[in-house]
Design a protein around this motif. Structure first.
Motif, short mmCIF file in Angstrom:
data_model
loop_
_atom_site.label_atom_id
_atom_site.label_comp_id
_atom_site.label_asym_id
_atom_site.label_seq_id
_atom_site.Cartn_x
_atom_site.Cartn_y
_atom_site.Cartn_z
N PRO A 104 0.81 -1.23 0.00
CA PRO A 104 0.00 0.00 0.00
C PRO A 104 0.84 1.27 0.00
CG PRO A 104 -0.10 -1.08 2.14
CD PRO A 104 0.59 -2.03 1.20
N THR A 105 0.65 2.06 -1.05
CA THR A 105 1.32 3.36 -1.16
C THR A 105 0.34 4.44 -1.58
OG1 THR A 105 1.93 2.88 -3.44
CG2 THR A 105 3.57 2.36 -1.76
N THR A 155 -3.56 6.33 -1.71
CA THR A 155 -4.62 6.70 -0.75
C THR A 155 -5.76 5.68 -0.77
OG1 THR A 155 -4.11 9.03 -1.15
CG2 THR A 155 -6.18 8.53 -0.03
N GLN A 194 -5.73 2.53 -1.41
CA GLN A 194 -5.36 1.29 -0.71
C GLN A 194 -5.47 1.45 0.80
OE1 GLN A 194 -1.48 1.10 -2.67
NE2 GLN A 194 -2.07 -0.87 -3.57
N PHE A 195 -5.04 2.62 1.30
CA PHE A 195 -5.15 2.86 2.74
C PHE A 195 -6.61 2.98 3.18
CE2 PHE A 195 -0.72 4.34 2.08
CZ PHE A 195 -0.11 3.52 3.02
N LEU A 218 -7.81 -0.55 3.51
CA LEU A 218 -7.31 -1.17 4.74
C LEU A 218 -8.07 -0.65 5.96
CD1 LEU A 218 -3.44 -1.22 4.10
CD2 LEU A 218 -5.00 -3.18 4.24
#
Length: 453
Positions: free
Chosen positions: A180-181, A183, A185-186, A189
């Protein structure tokens, strides 16, 4: 009130209108996530197939999802008189989106036509009394394996939609983990952790709460935004009637189309029978030998719901295991379903909100539901090669190939072959022999075609 009580047999089942209303509300709350999740799955398949997805498409899918769920759940309450709610089936909508549309190249209307055909076929089988006969012909290990495989399939889709699983460059057929890099993806999560936390804490509306909260976070983080022309406030029903009965046969050929329809029909079969029996037993409405009185009426409504879902362009509708939440609140009659259905119809006004719900907000729900379906693995005797090897092939090939037909076909063929090798041919129902031969033709169709030419 007296007429309602008599019709739904309140006194006979030891309940009342307040209890049933509370049960219906509870069932709606734990099912409401499908309003946004169904459209997310179908448009995900459309995007993978490089088809155009417009804001109207997203709103229309949400509105039609509510409409069919509402009408068919009310029908279940009035006709079946059981506290069972229906909506677009998770797993089948993934097959429609990612197998039929994205992988096999059907049009959206063609994929929905497949659902209409399988729904009509199931309805006919119910009417002539063959549905339960086919159910008993398939071994229990394969039935459970199909559910587990579909669970892994939609869990896999959840991680893909969340952006953590990607296809690496370089032509490799494998998938890889994306650290995750970004936004989005975060945000995924965050939604995944929130979903798991709410579920572990046994919050009833865990999935819909997670979708709304994660959408707000996505909005603040810039992952999602209002459409350029503003938020549409009027529901759209443009998906109604969007089905094509011949596209699958034109695109896939008769053999592949028929077996694809059959494979989807099997998943519909097993899901409904297990769900209905389990919920009726929990409500104390089964006979001492485990039968469900009046199950024919329940199965008719469920089968017609598949037809209605395909005809409305939102995939097959089926009985939801989440109905158990209403039963836990005391629901014992179809009045609870009428309440749930009415709430789905009222929820049509919320369908425009689907425009701002990103895939990262609905993907965690897919992961959790996939896990819940995966738990069926505990009932498969994987240590016994007669059940374990066919189960493995069924379970693993569905997500790896993005094709439920491949998984079911491999499971059927291997199960019958092992029985024959062990000289236990008398344990194999004649229907299993017929279906196995059909799947062998399916896998060998390209090779057979070379001789026809």
């Amino acid at each position: 009130m007296e007429a309602i009580a008599r019709y739904f047999k309140f006194a006979e089942r030891g309940t009342n209108i307040v209890t049933e209303s509370r049960a219906g509300l509870t069932t709606f709350m734990v099912m409401a996530y499908i309003i946004f999740l169904n459209g997310s799955i179908i448009t995900g398949g459309m995007t993978a197939a490089k088809l155009t997805v417009t804001p109207d498409t997203i709103v229309a899918l949400a509105a039609a999802t509510c409409l069919v769920a509402g009408v068919m759940t009310i029908a279940m309450g009035l006709v079946g008189n059981y506290p069972l709610a229906l909506a677009a089936g998770l797993g089948i909508n993934g097959i429609v989106a990612y197998t039929l549309i994205a992988a096999k190249g059907l049009t959206v209307a063609g994929a929905m036509g497949v659902i209409v055909i399988e729904g009509v076929a199931i309805t006919i089988l119910v009417v002539i009394g063959l549905r339960e006969a086919i159910m008993s012909a398939v071994p229990l290990a394969l039935k459970r394996s199909i559910g587990v495989g579909i669970g892994l399939f939609i869990l896999f889709i959840g991680f893909v939609n969340g952006g953590l699983i990607v296809t690496p460059q370089g032509g490799t057929p494998l998938v890889g983990l994306s650290f995750p890099t970004q936004t989005g993806q975060f945000v995924f999560l965050f939604g995944l952790l929130l979903t798991f936390a709410l579920y572990v804490l046994k919050i009833r509306a865990a999935l819909i709460i997670s979708i709304f909260v994660t959408t707000i976070v996505a909005f603040v983080a810039g992952v999602t935004a209002l459409p350029p022309n503003g938020l549409t406030v009027t529901p759209s029903f443009s998906t109604l009637g969007n089905f094509d009965l011949v596209n699958s046969f034109d695109k896939l050929g008769a053999i592949t189309a028929i077996l694809t329809i059959f494979a989807i029909m099997l998943s519909d079969f097993f899901d409904t029978m297990g769900t209905v029996t389990g919920i009726a037993e929990e409500a104390g409405l089964t006979t001492p030998d485990g039968n469900v009185p009046g199950i024919g009426r329940v199965l008719i409504v469920d089968s017609l719901a598949a037809v209605a879902g395909g005809a409305a362009g939102v995939s097959s509708n089926t009985t939801y295991i989440e109905s158990a939440a209403g039963v836990a609140e005391g629901g014992k009659t179809g009045f609870a379903s009428v309440v749930t259905g009415a709430l789905f119809l009222l929820a049509i006004i919320l369908s425009p909100l689907a425009q701002v719900v990103p895939g990262q907000a609905t993907a965690p729900a897919l992961v959790l539901v996939g896990y819940l379906m995966f738990t069926l693995i505990k009932d498969v005797n994987v240590a016994d090669v007669e059940d374990g090897l066919p189960a493995l092939l069924t379970i693993i090939l569905m997500p790896l190939t993005y094709d439920i037909t491949v998984g079911i076909g491999a499971g059927f063929i291997s199960w019958v072959l092992i029985k024959l090798l062990k000289r236990k041919w008398n344990e194999v129902h004649w229907l299993m022999y017929g279906v196995t031969i059909a799947f062998l033709v399916y896998f060998a169709k390209d090779w057979i075609q070379t001789f026809i030419k």
